[in-house]
Design an enzyme around this catalytic site. Structure first.
Site, short mmCIF file in Angstrom:
data_model
loop_
_atom_site.label_atom_id
_atom_site.label_comp_id
_atom_site.label_asym_id
_atom_site.label_seq_id
_atom_site.Cartn_x
_atom_site.Cartn_y
_atom_site.Cartn_z
N LYS A 86 -12.30 -0.12 6.10
CA LYS A 86 -13.48 0.70 6.38
C LYS A 86 -14.28 0.95 5.11
O LYS A 86 -15.50 1.04 5.14
CB LYS A 86 -13.07 2.01 7.07
N CYS A 140 -5.84 5.92 15.08
CA CYS A 140 -5.60 4.82 16.03
C CYS A 140 -4.46 5.24 16.96
O CYS A 140 -3.55 4.47 17.22
CB CYS A 140 -5.31 3.51 15.30
N ASP A 200 -3.34 12.88 -3.31
CA ASP A 200 -3.32 13.58 -2.04
C ASP A 200 -4.74 14.06 -1.70
O ASP A 200 -5.34 14.79 -2.50
CB ASP A 200 -2.35 14.78 -2.19
N ASP A 248 -9.86 8.83 7.92
CA ASP A 248 -9.19 7.89 8.83
C ASP A 248 -7.69 8.19 8.67
O ASP A 248 -7.00 7.56 7.88
CB ASP A 248 -9.55 6.45 8.42
N ALA A 281 -8.11 5.81 2.44
CA ALA A 281 -8.91 4.58 2.45
C ALA A 281 -8.13 3.28 2.56
O ALA A 281 -8.68 2.26 2.98
CB ALA A 281 -9.77 4.54 1.18
N ALA A 282 -6.88 3.28 2.12
CA ALA A 282 -6.17 2.00 1.99
C ALA A 282 -5.67 1.49 3.35
O ALA A 282 -5.26 2.30 4.18
CB ALA A 282 -4.98 2.19 1.05
N PRO A 283 -5.71 0.17 3.59
CA PRO A 283 -6.00 -0.89 2.61
C PRO A 283 -7.48 -1.26 2.44
O PRO A 283 -7.79 -2.29 1.84
CB PRO A 283 -5.21 -2.08 3.18
N GLY A 284 -8.41 -0.45 2.93
CA GLY A 284 -9.79 -0.62 2.50
C GLY A 284 -10.74 -1.30 3.46
O GLY A 284 -11.90 -1.54 3.10
C1 LIG Z 1 -4.85 4.79 8.97
S1 LIG Z 1 -4.44 4.47 7.33
C2 LIG Z 1 -6.01 4.20 6.60
C3 LIG Z 1 -6.63 2.85 6.91
C4 LIG Z 1 -7.90 2.59 6.12
N1 LIG Z 1 -8.88 3.65 6.31
C5 LIG Z 1 -8.55 1.27 6.47
O1 LIG Z 1 -9.47 1.23 7.29
O2 LIG Z 1 -8.14 0.26 5.90
C6 LIG Z 1 -4.03 6.06 6.74
C7 LIG Z 1 -3.83 6.14 5.24
O3 LIG Z 1 -3.67 7.50 4.89
C8 LIG Z 1 -2.91 7.53 3.71
N2 LIG Z 1 -2.45 8.93 3.52
C9 LIG Z 1 -1.42 9.58 4.10
N3 LIG Z 1 -1.38 10.88 3.69
C10 LIG Z 1 -2.41 11.05 2.83
C11 LIG Z 1 -2.89 12.14 2.06
N4 LIG Z 1 -2.30 13.34 2.11
N5 LIG Z 1 -3.97 11.94 1.28
C12 LIG Z 1 -4.58 10.74 1.21
N6 LIG Z 1 -4.16 9.65 1.91
C13 LIG Z 1 -3.10 9.80 2.71
C14 LIG Z 1 -1.83 6.51 3.96
O4 LIG Z 1 -1.26 6.06 2.75
C15 LIG Z 1 -2.62 5.41 4.69
O5 LIG Z 1 -3.03 4.42 3.80
#
Ligand SMILES: C[S@@+](CC[C@H](N)C(=O)[O-])C[C@H]1O[C@@H](n2cnc3c(N)ncnc32)[C@H](O)[C@@H]1O
Length: 315
Positions: free
Chosen positions: A126, A243, A171, A189, A121-124
């Site tokens: 969506k 992306c 995770d 995402d 979700a981060a940085p949030g």
């Molecule tokens: C494309 S970014 C997400 C952008 C976010 N959805 C937004 O719209 O602001 C991908 C995210 O996946 C997280 N990530 C990577 N591996 C992960 C895992 N195994 N479980 C959960 N999050 C993970 C990363 O820290 C990163 O913040």
């Protein structure tokens, strides 16, 4: 423009030329070398006010309302600093967000009262739009692996006056053990190679790119999508987005997730000339015809950034 493009890894350029039709490749190169597309989303009460469109026009960003989203506006010229200078941006009622990112969040079709999970979700950005779609009603869970990025998510949700979101740091794969079949909708995402948002000004983004990185990411994405499949209820919806252009991280991951028969592709209706069907063939690999129901978004076309979105339904 050609010079900027030649700074990218040769193998990436060859793949892009193979994957993109000439006009889309040209648009990608333009966006890469000049200005990445920009868009804003209204986050205030009620419909987007005309005076906000007026303020955007006066700021010089050439606002163009989105035909497919009443709160969204493409900004065809200018840069982000022009939007950031507006009082409506400072108070969180106008948000800078990529059009493709808005589209992916809207494909979730989150409804008020539902249980919705945003796995990565981060940085949030969506998460905030999912919350708006749900009108703040129901259970919205935002998870991310990175503590630092979760801190940014908290700040962003606060700045956008989004409350009531359950925030988890962990995770997404392990989450499935505790939350089997708990959600009506799940957004994945995924972490990806990010090819669709590369810009000449940020060489750091592609310096570590390689085919083996792409393959490694695809492996990680497959486990995340498998976990999402475990967490969504039968009949529920998963949206998988990245992306990046790389078919290994997009159609390849979706095809793998559909193999055991628990997911089917729910076709996405394109809303722009930037959107084209997912590919059914890449190199010597082919995928089922249903893959054409996923959506590739061309970078630099009609105000969009490069993206991939698939909507999947749990059987
Ligand atoms: C494309 S970014 C997400 C952008 C976010 N959805 C937004 O719209 O602001 C991908 C995210 O996946 C997280 N990530 C990577 N591996 C992960 C895992 N195994 N479980 C959960 N999050 C993970 C990363 O820290 C990163 O913040």
């Amino acid at each position: 423009m050609t010079d900027a493009w030649s700074t990218l890894p040769e193998a990436f350029c060859a793949r892009a030329a193979q994957l993109l039709p000439p006009a889309a490749l040209h648009a990608f190169k333009q966006a890469f070398a000049h200005q990445p597309p920009m868009a804003v989303r209204w986050n205030g009460p009620g419909p987007l006010p005309d005076d906000v469109l007026g303020a955007l026009a006066t700021a010089g960003v050439a606002p163009r309302p989105m035909s497919w989203f009443a709160d969204g506006v493409h900004c065809d010229t200018g840069d982000r600093s022009m939007v950031r200078a507006l009082p409506v941006h400072a108070d969180g009622t106008l948000v800078l967000q990529a059009a493709s990112s808005m589209f992916a969040a809207l494909c979730v079709e989150a409804q008020p009262g539902e249980d919705v999970l945003d796995v990565c979700a981060a940085p949030g950005g969506k998460t905030a739009l999912l919350h708006r779609s749900m009108q703040g009603r129901g259970r919205l869970v935002a998870n991310d692996l990175s503590r630092a990025r979760i801190a940014r998510l908290r700040d962003q949700l606060e700045a956008l006056h989004v409350d009531g979101v359950q925030i988890l740091t962990g995770d997404g794969v392990s989450l499935a053990r505790d939350l089997p079949e708990c959600f009506d909708r799940v957004l994945v995402d995924a972490p990806c190679s990010g090819e669709g948002r590369w810009h000449v000004g940020q060489p750091h983004d592609w310096q570590s790119w390689s085919l083996s990185t792409v393959r490694g990411l695809a492996k990680r994405q497959r486990t995340l999508l498998k976990a999402a499949t475990d967490m969504v209820r039968p009949g529920g919806v998963i949206v998988y987005s990245t992306c990046t252009l790389a078919p290994e991280e997009n159609e390849g991951v979706v095809a793998d997730a559909c193999k055991d028969g628990r997911l089917t592709i729910d076709p996405i209706t394109p809303v722009s000339e930037a959107m084209v069907p997912g590919v059914c063939r890449w190199g010597d690999v082919s995928w089922p015809d249903a893959m054409a129901g996923t959506c590739r978004i061309h970078h630099g076309v009609d105000g969009f950034t490069g993206f991939f979105v698939a909507r999947l339904r749990r059987t």
